[in-house]
Design a protein around this motif. Structure first.
Motif, PDB file in Angstrom:
ATOM      1  N   ARG A  10       0.846  -1.200   0.000  1.00 28.78           N
ATOM      2  CA  ARG A  10       0.000   0.000   0.000  1.00 28.78           C
ATOM      3  C   ARG A  10       0.882   1.251   0.000  1.00 28.78           C
ATOM      4  NH1 ARG A  10      -2.320  -2.909   4.291  1.00 28.78           N
ATOM      5  NH2 ARG A  10      -1.347  -1.427   5.692  1.00 28.78           N
ATOM      6  N   LYS A  11       0.291   2.350  -0.408  1.00 33.94           N
ATOM      7  CA  LYS A  11       0.999   3.627  -0.369  1.00 33.94           C
ATOM      8  C   LYS A  11       1.236   4.006   1.098  1.00 33.94           C
ATOM      9  CE  LYS A  11       0.631   8.381  -1.933  1.00 33.94           C
ATOM     10  NZ  LYS A  11      -0.180   9.381  -2.611  1.00 33.94           N
ATOM     11  N   PRO A  12       2.465   4.425   1.452  1.00 31.84           N
ATOM     12  CA  PRO A  12       2.727   4.756   2.856  1.00 31.84           C
ATOM     13  C   PRO A  12       1.982   6.013   3.279  1.00 31.84           C
ATOM     14  CG  PRO A  12       4.621   5.295   1.500  1.00 31.84           C
ATOM     15  CD  PRO A  12       3.641   4.570   0.619  1.00 31.84           C
ATOM     16  N   THR A  13       1.608   6.062   4.541  1.00 30.33           N
ATOM     17  CA  THR A  13       0.940   7.241   5.078  1.00 30.33           C
ATOM     18  C   THR A  13       1.995   8.255   5.503  1.00 30.33           C
ATOM     19  OG1 THR A  13       0.904   6.260   7.273  1.00 30.33           O
ATOM     20  CG2 THR A  13      -1.035   5.886   5.893  1.00 30.33           C
TER      21      THR A  13
END
Length: 53
Positions: A10-13
């Motif tokens: 997933r795209k990092p926060t």
């Protein structure tokens, strides 16, 4: 069945910050980073020169 090695991440926060990154805070952080880097390079050069003598 999907191979676990081929799963997409997933795209990092965004990381939390202690204070807002306005221009003054960014300048202060950069100044401290430059000061510490210069000190460490100077210390390394002094150790190297002392070792070479």
């Amino acid at each position: 069945m999907k191979n676990p090695a081929h799963q997409h991440l997933r795209k990092p926060t965004a990381l939390p910050t202690l204070r807002s990154q306005n221009a003054d805070a960014a300048w202060t952080v950069g100044w401290w980073q430059g000061t510490v880097t210069g000190f460490m390079l100077g210390l390394g050069a002094a150790v190297l020169l002392g070792w070479l003598r």
